[in-house]
Design a protein around this motif. Structure first.
Motif, mmCIF file in Angstrom:
data_model
loop_
_atom_site.group_PDB
_atom_site.id
_atom_site.type_symbol
_atom_site.label_atom_id
_atom_site.label_comp_id
_atom_site.label_asym_id
_atom_site.label_seq_id
_atom_site.Cartn_x
_atom_site.Cartn_y
_atom_site.Cartn_z
ATOM 1 N N TRP A 17 0.817 -1.225 0.000
ATOM 2 C CA TRP A 17 0.000 0.000 0.000
ATOM 3 C C TRP A 17 0.853 1.279 0.000
ATOM 4 O O TRP A 17 0.344 2.367 -0.252
ATOM 5 C CB TRP A 17 -1.005 0.023 1.144
ATOM 6 C CG TRP A 17 -0.487 -0.285 2.520
ATOM 7 C CD1 TRP A 17 -0.611 -1.476 3.189
ATOM 8 C CD2 TRP A 17 0.262 0.587 3.373
ATOM 9 N NE1 TRP A 17 0.014 -1.378 4.426
ATOM 10 C CE2 TRP A 17 0.550 -0.130 4.565
ATOM 11 C CE3 TRP A 17 0.722 1.913 3.266
ATOM 12 C CZ2 TRP A 17 1.279 0.431 5.620
ATOM 13 C CZ3 TRP A 17 1.443 2.473 4.305
ATOM 14 C CH2 TRP A 17 1.705 1.734 5.475
ATOM 15 N N ARG A 83 -0.460 -5.052 -8.343
ATOM 16 C CA ARG A 83 -1.822 -4.507 -8.308
ATOM 17 C C ARG A 83 -1.794 -3.019 -7.954
ATOM 18 O O ARG A 83 -2.447 -2.201 -8.608
ATOM 19 C CB ARG A 83 -2.682 -5.257 -7.288
ATOM 20 C CG ARG A 83 -4.097 -4.707 -7.195
ATOM 21 C CD ARG A 83 -4.895 -5.425 -6.145
ATOM 22 N NE ARG A 83 -5.208 -6.789 -6.587
ATOM 23 C CZ ARG A 83 -5.803 -7.693 -5.810
ATOM 24 N NH1 ARG A 83 -6.114 -7.369 -4.559
ATOM 25 N NH2 ARG A 83 -6.062 -8.891 -6.251
ATOM 26 N N SER A 138 -9.477 -5.105 -9.929
ATOM 27 C CA SER A 138 -8.198 -5.309 -9.228
ATOM 28 C C SER A 138 -8.421 -5.523 -7.737
ATOM 29 O O SER A 138 -7.976 -4.727 -6.890
ATOM 30 C CB SER A 138 -7.263 -4.113 -9.465
ATOM 31 O OG SER A 138 -6.755 -4.145 -10.764
ATOM 32 N N ASN A 139 -9.164 -6.561 -7.404
ATOM 33 C CA ASN A 139 -9.424 -6.914 -6.006
ATOM 34 C C ASN A 139 -9.762 -8.404 -5.938
ATOM 35 O O ASN A 139 -10.169 -8.994 -6.936
ATOM 36 C CB ASN A 139 -10.583 -6.065 -5.456
ATOM 37 C CG ASN A 139 -11.791 -6.159 -6.368
ATOM 38 O OD1 ASN A 139 -12.419 -7.206 -6.446
ATOM 39 N ND2 ASN A 139 -12.046 -5.103 -7.133
ATOM 40 N N ASN A 140 -9.545 -8.988 -4.754
ATOM 41 C CA ASN A 140 -9.721 -10.446 -4.610
ATOM 42 C C ASN A 140 -11.158 -10.913 -4.832
ATOM 43 O O ASN A 140 -11.370 -11.936 -5.495
ATOM 44 C CB ASN A 140 -9.197 -10.900 -3.244
ATOM 45 C CG ASN A 140 -7.692 -10.710 -3.178
ATOM 46 O OD1 ASN A 140 -7.015 -10.627 -4.208
ATOM 47 N ND2 ASN A 140 -7.167 -10.557 -1.965
#
Ligand code: HEM
Length: 205
Positions: A17, A83, A138-140
């Motif tokens: 992050w 990501r 772009s996320n699980n």
């Protein structure tokens, strides 16, 4: 390999992050400089900001494409940052577009007119549109919902989006300029690494 392992050791301590934080701080700092006409923003601050965000977007798109070949050839593993690099690239394209639409041309009809009239803007817009589904997924939860295969297929859109981003830059410059050509060659080269069987390629885990 020891060199790559020591770098990977250091990278393991850096949370992914941080890329978002650095991306937001840099965008804010550039905006602040433009607002106060500091440094390169003395003349035509809006145009300089537009180009600055566009250039950072392109650099991040290239960085995103470089992650896999870098790991394959040097062992340096930036996969966990990919990501964040991709989403931050999208954030800069969005900021680039908003500076263009709100501060530069300042009207929806003019934005449309520019997209239709200027081929380099048309190409930039096509690239931007391709990046939207990539940023949104772009996320699980999206990977789980789509399934890894379909998700990987969709994210191959990153290749034409990056190519169009370089063509956009190449097309807008006047006369012969090396920088957009270098971006083009690097992007095509990085994409080609996915299709050229290099002997050092390791079997995917
Ligand atoms: C992935 C998408 C995009 C990328 C990577 C990108 C990148 C860039 C780059 C690198 C520049 C030149 C910077 C320089 O001169 O140093 C630029 C300029 C520009 N871009 Fe984009 N761009 C994108 C999408 C768009 C979109 C969607 C629009 C508007 C609809 C747009 C409008 C412009 C304009 C008007 C300029 C020229 C500014 C000027 O010099 O007058 N771009 N872009």
């Amino acid at each position: 390999m020891a060199f790559a392992q020591s770098i990977n050791g250091g990278l393991r301590r850096i949370p992914a992050w941080t890329i978002y934080i650095v991306g937001v701080i840099y965008a804010g700092w550039e905006f602040w400089r433009a607002l106060n006409q500091m440094g390169p923003y003395l003349v035509e601050p809006i145009n300089v900001l537009e180009r600055s965000y566009g250039e950072v977007a392109l650099i991040l798109l290239v960085a995103g494409l470089a992650v896999t070949p870098l790991r394959k050839w040097s062992g340096v593993n930036l996969i966990k940052f990919r990501r964040a690099i991709g989403v931050t690239a999208f954030f800069y394209v969005l900021a680039h577009f908003l500076v263009f639409a709100i501060l530069d041309v300042q009207s929806v009809s003019r934005v449309w007119e520019e997209i239709v009239k200027r081929p380099y803007v048309t190409v930039g817009m096509a690239s931007f549109l391709m990046l939207i589904p990539l940023a949104v997924t772009s996320n699980n939860p999206s990977i789980r919902k789509m399934g890894a295969g379909a998700w990987r297929k969709l994210h191959k859109l990153a290749y034409p989006a990056a190519v169009l981003g370089t063509i956009h830059y190449l097309w807008l410059v006047k006369g012969f300029q090396l920088e957009p050509i270098i971006y083009c060659v690097v992007v095509l080269g990085l994409i080609a690494t996915r299709y050229v069987p290099w002997e050092r390629q390791r079997q995917p885990a």
